[in-house]
Design a protein around this motif. Structure first.
Motif, short mmCIF file in Angstrom:
data_model
loop_
_atom_site.label_atom_id
_atom_site.label_comp_id
_atom_site.label_asym_id
_atom_site.label_seq_id
_atom_site.Cartn_x
_atom_site.Cartn_y
_atom_site.Cartn_z
N LEU A 113 0.85 -1.20 0.00
CA LEU A 113 0.00 0.00 0.00
C LEU A 113 0.88 1.25 0.00
CD1 LEU A 113 -2.59 -1.18 2.68
CD2 LEU A 113 -2.82 -1.27 0.19
N ASN A 114 2.09 1.10 -0.51
CA ASN A 114 3.06 2.19 -0.55
C ASN A 114 2.48 3.41 -1.27
OD1 ASN A 114 5.29 3.88 -1.25
ND2 ASN A 114 6.67 2.15 -1.01
N GLY A 115 2.42 4.53 -0.57
CA GLY A 115 1.93 5.76 -1.17
C GLY A 115 0.42 5.90 -1.23
N CYS A 116 -0.32 4.95 -0.65
CA CYS A 116 -1.79 5.06 -0.59
C CYS A 116 -2.14 5.98 0.57
CB CYS A 116 -2.42 3.68 -0.42
SG CYS A 116 -2.10 2.55 -1.79
N THR A 117 -2.08 7.26 0.33
CA THR A 117 -2.12 8.24 1.41
C THR A 117 -3.48 8.39 2.07
OG1 THR A 117 -2.42 9.95 -0.28
CG2 THR A 117 -0.19 9.55 0.51
N LYS A 118 -4.52 7.81 1.49
CA LYS A 118 -5.86 7.92 2.09
C LYS A 118 -6.06 6.97 3.26
CE LYS A 118 -8.76 9.69 -1.69
NZ LYS A 118 -9.96 9.39 -2.53
N ILE A 119 -5.28 5.92 3.33
CA ILE A 119 -5.56 4.90 4.35
C ILE A 119 -5.11 5.36 5.73
CG2 ILE A 119 -5.32 3.10 2.60
CD1 ILE A 119 -2.76 2.25 4.04
N THR A 120 -5.81 4.83 6.73
CA THR A 120 -5.55 5.18 8.13
C THR A 120 -5.40 3.90 8.94
OG1 THR A 120 -7.88 5.19 8.80
CG2 THR A 120 -7.01 7.22 7.79
N ASP A 121 -5.44 4.06 10.25
CA ASP A 121 -5.35 2.90 11.14
C ASP A 121 -6.48 1.91 10.89
OD1 ASP A 121 -3.08 3.91 12.41
OD2 ASP A 121 -4.26 5.03 13.87
N SER A 122 -7.59 2.37 10.36
CA SER A 122 -8.74 1.49 10.10
C SER A 122 -8.37 0.33 9.18
CB SER A 122 -9.88 2.31 9.48
OG SER A 122 -10.98 1.48 9.16
N THR A 123 -7.52 0.59 8.19
CA THR A 123 -7.10 -0.48 7.28
C THR A 123 -6.32 -1.56 8.03
OG1 THR A 123 -7.10 0.83 5.25
CG2 THR A 123 -5.52 -0.98 5.37
N CYS A 124 -5.46 -1.14 8.92
CA CYS A 124 -4.67 -2.13 9.68
C CYS A 124 -5.57 -2.93 10.63
CB CYS A 124 -3.55 -1.44 10.44
SG CYS A 124 -2.26 -0.81 9.33
N TYR A 125 -6.62 -2.31 11.14
CA TYR A 125 -7.58 -3.07 11.94
C TYR A 125 -8.23 -4.16 11.08
CZ TYR A 125 -7.49 0.11 15.96
OH TYR A 125 -7.11 0.83 17.07
N SER A 126 -8.60 -3.83 9.85
CA SER A 126 -9.22 -4.80 8.96
C SER A 126 -8.27 -5.94 8.63
CB SER A 126 -9.67 -4.11 7.66
OG SER A 126 -10.62 -3.10 7.93
N LEU A 127 -7.03 -5.61 8.34
CA LEU A 127 -6.03 -6.63 8.03
C LEU A 127 -5.80 -7.54 9.24
CD1 LEU A 127 -3.45 -4.46 6.07
CD2 LEU A 127 -5.06 -6.11 5.11
N SER A 128 -5.77 -6.93 10.39
CA SER A 128 -5.58 -7.71 11.62
C SER A 128 -6.73 -8.68 11.87
CB SER A 128 -5.42 -6.75 12.80
OG SER A 128 -5.42 -7.46 14.03
N LYS A 129 -7.92 -8.23 11.55
CA LYS A 129 -9.12 -9.04 11.84
C LYS A 129 -9.31 -10.18 10.85
CE LYS A 129 -14.09 -8.52 12.74
NZ LYS A 129 -15.21 -7.53 12.83
#
Length: 416
Positions: A113-129
């Motif tokens: 997701l290199n340079g995907c500047t719109k993403i936030t901590d929410s994406t990492c929560y989804s990946l974790s889940k």
């Protein structure tokens, strides 16, 4: 041929070859070709869009056109088949699309997701889940990422081997601590530009990452010898270390690397101005697998060991004696292939004499080395006839014309 590739679904190729073999053929096609094949016929549409053909997807070439709905559609089609996805530079992709992606592609192992500047901590929560098999994650330049992301990843992605959070400058030691305690298999950690990191963060890495192979701490300006020594003592498998721009480090790091990290291959220490010959002596004695070193602007350095690539660009205090010791080092004769000496004003033709026994030397950079002469280069070539020499010799100012009053210019001035 017309019958074989016509729009008729009863074409010969579909009759003669079993579906399994056709799918195998399609598996070698790239994204663009698969999309084209999907337009040939109904049968080929099914084959081309089969999830098994979409295990590895790189959308970097289409970054300007990729929006969230594209990622959602891909995830629904690929499902559990998808293993590797690169969305590098896709600025239109945000948290919502990546949540749908994580829900559908639970076997994902590599995600950029290199340079995907719109993403936030929410994406990492989804990946974790939803993505427990994730091994490689690139979040470089995702500047909204904080410690919360690292804590989430540590809880849901225990198999993580490589993480790039370069330029995520909100990350601190607390996030690093949470990550490394639950991801003991980390082999690559890229923290370039994480300017809030201090020695305590490195102490956590050294204590919990025995498998670490690559570490990038470029421009992490607050770190000192204390933190890096902990890394050396705890990460004996380290092969690549970048601490360029970390101005506080000294020869103590070189001693620690020499004593603890014999597998070191790449060392980048540009702009580390406190390093001297003394520290490199220990490194030369013990790290025989070194292939590349970047020591640009290490002002006090005059002695280094030979390695596959040696960059001493802008090391303005390096002398002929330093090059003599480099040329006689344990690795130089057989392994030194490239040496960059541009902007080293103190070296002379004597340095070239010291390098003539480096039989593997393929290229030497001598730009702005004002005391190097054509004659010295010619002598070097008698010993190393295939060497590529990159040098520049300023044109000589012509002598004054006899009896003339015309203004005198050197050739450069005339050209300008």
């Amino acid at each position: 041929l017309h019958n074989m590739f016509s729009n008729n679904d009863e074409a010969v190729i579909n009759k003669k070859l079993p579906k399994e073999l056709l799918l195998r053929i399609f598996s070698f096609l790239d994204v663009v070709t698969l999309c084209r094949c999907a337009q040939v016929s109904r049968s080929w549409n099914v084959l081309a869009l089969d999830g098994s053909n979409w295990q590895r997807i790189d959308l970097f070439d289409f970054q300007r056109d990729i929006e969230g709905r594209v990622v959602e559609n891909i995830s629904k089609r690929c499902g559990g088949f998808l293993r590797k996805l690169s969305l590098r530079g896709c600025l239109g992709v945000g948290d919502s699309a990546l949540r749908t992606f994580a829900q559908n592609c639970r076997n994902i192992e590599l995600l950029s997701l290199n340079g995907c500047t719109k993403i936030t901590d929410s994406t990492c929560y989804s990946l974790s889940k939803f993505c427990p098999k994730l091994k490689h994650l690139d979040l470089a330049s995702c500047t909204s990422i904080t410690n919360l992301s690292l804590k989430a990843l540590s809880e849901g992605c225990p198999l993580l081997e490589q993480l790039n959070i370069s330029w995520c400058d909100q990350v601190t030691k607390d996030g690093i601590q949470a990550l490394v305690r639950c991801c003991p298999g980390l082999k690559g950690l890229f923290l370039k530009g994480c300017t809030q990191l201090e020695d305590e963060a490195l102490q956590h890495i050294g204590a919990h990452c025995p498998e670490l192979v690559a570490l990038n701490l470029q421009t992490c300006s607050q770190i000192t010898d204390d933190g890096l020594i902990t890394i050396c003592r705890g990460c004996h498998r380290l092969q690549s270390l970048c601490v360029s721009g970390c101005a506080n480090i000294t020869d103590a790091i070189l001693n620690a690397l020499g004593q603890n990290c014999p597998r070191l291959r790449i060392l980048e220490m540009a702009r580390c101005s406190q390093l001297t010959d003394v520290g490199f002596t220990s490194l030369a004695r013990n790290c025989h697998e070194l292939e590349k070193m970047d020591l640009e602007e290490c002002g006090f350095l005059v002695y280094v060991l030979g390695s596959l690539l040696q960059s001493l660009s802008h090391c303005e205090l390096i002398t002929d004696d330093g090059i003599r010791q480099l040329g006689s080092g344990p690795c130089a004769h057989d392994r030194l292939e490239v040496i960059e000496l541009d902007n080293c004003p103190l070296i002379t033709d004597a340095s070239l004499e010291h390098l003539k026994t480096c039989h593997s030397l393929d290229r030497i950079e001598l730009y702005d080395c004002q005391q190097i002469t054509r004659a010295g280069i010619k002598r070097l070539r008698t010993h190393l006839p295939n060497i590529k020499v990159h040098a520049y010799f300023a044109p000589v100012t012509p002598p004054p014309s006899v009896g003339g009053s015309r203004q005198r210019f050197c050739r450069c001035c005339i050209l300008l």
